[in-house]
Scaffold this motif. Structure first.
Motif, PDB file in Angstrom:
ATOM      1  N   ALA A 164      46.765  43.884  39.331  1.00 40.63           N
ATOM      2  CA  ALA A 164      46.162  42.910  40.627  1.00 40.63           C
ATOM      3  C   ALA A 164      46.620  41.390  40.614  1.00 40.63           C
ATOM      4  CB  ALA A 164      44.821  43.168  40.672  1.00 40.63           C
ATOM      5  N   SER A 165      46.900  40.953  41.682  1.00 33.00           N
ATOM      6  CA  SER A 165      47.331  39.400  41.624  1.00 33.00           C
ATOM      7  C   SER A 165      46.113  38.547  41.237  1.00 33.00           C
ATOM      8  CB  SER A 165      47.493  39.154  43.202  1.00 33.00           C
ATOM      9  OG  SER A 165      47.782  37.917  43.277  1.00 33.00           O
ATOM     10  N   GLY A 166      46.425  37.748  40.199  1.00 33.10           N
ATOM     11  CA  GLY A 166      45.431  36.805  39.619  1.00 33.10           C
ATOM     12  C   GLY A 166      44.824  37.347  38.524  1.00 33.10           C
ATOM     13  N   ALA A 167      44.767  38.556  38.219  1.00 32.84           N
ATOM     14  CA  ALA A 167      44.224  39.138  37.095  1.00 32.84           C
ATOM     15  C   ALA A 167      44.460  38.343  35.757  1.00 32.84           C
ATOM     16  CB  ALA A 167      44.618  40.560  36.807  1.00 32.84           C
ATOM     17  N   ARG A 168      43.329  38.231  34.741  1.00 32.77           N
ATOM     18  CA  ARG A 168      43.608  37.477  33.619  1.00 32.77           C
ATOM     19  C   ARG A 168      42.788  38.000  32.587  1.00 32.77           C
ATOM     20  NH1 ARG A 168      40.342  33.258  33.443  1.00 32.77           N
ATOM     21  NH2 ARG A 168      39.275  33.645  35.492  1.00 32.77           N
ATOM     22  N   GLN A 169      43.344  38.062  31.541  1.00 37.67           N
ATOM     23  CA  GLN A 169      42.627  38.578  30.256  1.00 37.67           C
ATOM     24  C   GLN A 169      41.924  37.456  29.548  1.00 37.67           C
ATOM     25  OE1 GLN A 169      43.357  42.045  28.985  1.00 37.67           O
ATOM     26  NE2 GLN A 169      41.306  41.521  27.655  1.00 37.67           N
TER      27      GLN A 169
END
Length: 376
Positions: free
Chosen positions: A323-328
C-alpha cells in the motif's frame, strides 16, 4: 409481488459480529465532491451548542432524498477488505427513504445497474440488479459491529457517528450554506482528544429539521477535506408505504445469508481476547467480555482491534506492505490512509493484532505495545 415478508424469516440466528476493525472507523472513511448552490444565505443566530443538540436529536426524524459520495481513500484490496475498499474508492449514489433506523429503503446506482436495500425490524433484503438475486439476512443487534454498507455514506448517518459524543466545548459556529436548495446552519467539531487523527468535522444541518445535509471530515493538519458527503435532493417529509415498498422483478432468486464474517473465523481460532482497556479507553460494545473484537475510544477518536491467525494475517500483511505510504516499524506494518490508520503487529504465538482507527501513528504504536503483553 413482494419478494419477502417479515414473517418469512424463520428463527433467524443472532447475527455474528461483522469485521469490527472496519466498522469502528467507517464513519470517517468516505469522501465526495459536494455540490452547493451559491445563493445568498441568511445568517443563523443559533449557538453551536444549541445546533449540536438539534443535530443529535434529529436522529429520530424521517427524511428522503438523493445523496452522492466519492471515496478517495484507497484501502489495500484483499479478500477481507474488498467490499470496503470498493465503497471508499469510487462514487456512491444513493436514493434513500428513511422512516426510522429499523424501517428504511435505499437504492444505490452502480455502473452495472442498481442495488436496492430494504431494512425492517425482521432483517435486511438486498436485491442486486446484475445478479437478479435477493440476499436476506437477519438483523444485526443494536450496537454490534458490522461490515460497512452504502447507506453509511449518507450525511445523517455519518454525522450521527461523528457527533454522537461531541461535547459543547468542542464545537464552534460556521457560516450557513445552501444545500439542496435549503438553508443549512453549520458547526465545526474539533476533537479535544490528543490521540485523534481527525482534525475537524464540519457539518451543515437543515435549519427547518436539524437533519445533517452536508458533512466534511478533515485529517489532522489537512487543508482539504479528506472526505465529505452531501444531499443533492432532500425533504424532511416522512416516506409513505409506497416509497418503502421492496419489489424485486420476476425471476429473482432469494438466498439467506449472514455474509462473510472474518470475526467468526477469529473466534474459532481460539486467539487472545482484547484487553479491558487500551490507551486509557475502556472497552465498549455488547458482550465486551466475550467478543473477539475490541472497540475503544470516544466520538471521532475510535480504535478497533482483533487477533488474526497467521494464515489471515499473512495475506493481509503482504497487501499492507504494497500500500502507498506503508512503513515497517518495530511494532509491525503501519499504513496511514487519511485520518484512518492501520497497523498489523509482528506475529507472536501464531497470531497478529490488527489495530485500526482514527488515532495518530503514535497512538497506534502505543496500542501495539500494550497488546504485546496480552496473553494468548
Amino acid at each position: 409481488m413482494r419478494t419477502h415478508t417479515e414473517a418469512s424469516y424463520r428463527d433467524p440466528m443472532r447475527a455474528g459480529w461483522r469485521w469490527g476493525v472496519c466498522a469502528a472507523v467507517v464513519a470517517v472513511l468516505v469522501a465526495l465532491p459536494f455540490a452547493v448552490r451559491y445563493a445568498p444565505v441568511p445568517v443563523s443566530d443559533a449557538a453551536p451548542a444549541a445546533l449540536l443538540a438539534r443535530i443529535q436529536a434529529s436522529a429520530a426524524r424521517p427524511y428522503a432524498g438523493y445523496a452522492e459520495s466519492t471515496g478517495s481513500l484507497a484501502l489495500p484490496t484483499t479478500d477481507q477488505l474488498d467490499d470496503v475498499s470498493t465503497l471508499l474508492s469510487g462514487r456512491t449514489q444513493v436514493r434513500v427513504w428513511w422512516k426510522s433506523p429499523t424501517d428504511w429503503r435505499a437504492d444505490t446506482v452502480t455502473p452495472a445497474g442498481e442495488r436496492s436495500t430494504r431494512t425492517t425490524a425482521a432483517g435486511t433484503l438486498v436485491w442486486d440488479y446484475e445478479d437478479n438475486r435477493v440476499l436476506a439476512s437477519p438483523p444485526v443487534p443494536d450496537g454490534m459491529a458490522r461490515i460497512p454498507r452504502d447507506s453509511d455514506t449518507l450525511p445523517p448517518l455519518l454525522a450521527a457517528r461523528m457527533l454522537s459524543e461531541a461535547q459543547p466545548d468542542e464545537v464552534t459556529s460556521l457560516a450557513p450554506r445552501r444545500v439542496a436548495g435549503r438553508t443549512a446552519a453549520g458547526l465545526s467539531l474539533r476533537p479535544s482528544e490528543p490521540l485523534s487523527s481527525v482534525g475537524r468535522v464540519d457539518v451543515w444541518a437543515d435549519e427547518a429539521s436539524g437533519i445533517p445535509m452536508l458533512v466534511e471530515v478533515y485529517g489532522r493538519g489537512g487543508d482539504v477535506a479528506a472526505m465529505a458527503t452531501t444531499f443533492l435532493d432532500f425533504t424532511d417529509v416522512a416516506p409513505d408505504a409506497d416509497d418503502l415498498a421492496f419489489i424485486a422483478p420476476p425471476g429473482a432468486r432469494t438466498r439467506f445469508t449472514q455474509g462473510f464474517d472474518l470475526v467468526r473465523v477469529v473466534a474459532r481460532s481460539g486467539g487472545p481476547l482484547p484487553p479491558a482497556t487500551l490507551l486509557g479507553f475502556p472497552r465498549s460494545g455488547p458482550d465486551a467480555g466475550e467478543a473477539t473484537i475490541g472497540e475503544y475510544g470516544r466520538g471521532v477518536t475510535q480504535l478497533a482491534i482483533g487477533a488474526l491467525p497467521d494464515q489471515q494475517a499473512g495475506s493481509l500483511r503482504d497487501a499492507l506492505r504494497l500500500a502507498s505510504g506503508a512503513r515497517q516499524v518495530p511494532e509491525g506494518v503501519v499504513v496511514g490512509i487519511g485520518p484512518l490508520g492501520l497497523l498489523l503487529t509482528t506475529p507472536h504465538n501464531g497470531y497478529s493484532w490488527l489495530v485500526a482507527g482514527t488515532v495518530t501513528p503514535d497512538g497506534l504504536a502505543r496500542a501495539a505495545t500494550e497488546l504485546a503483553g496480552v496473553a494468548s
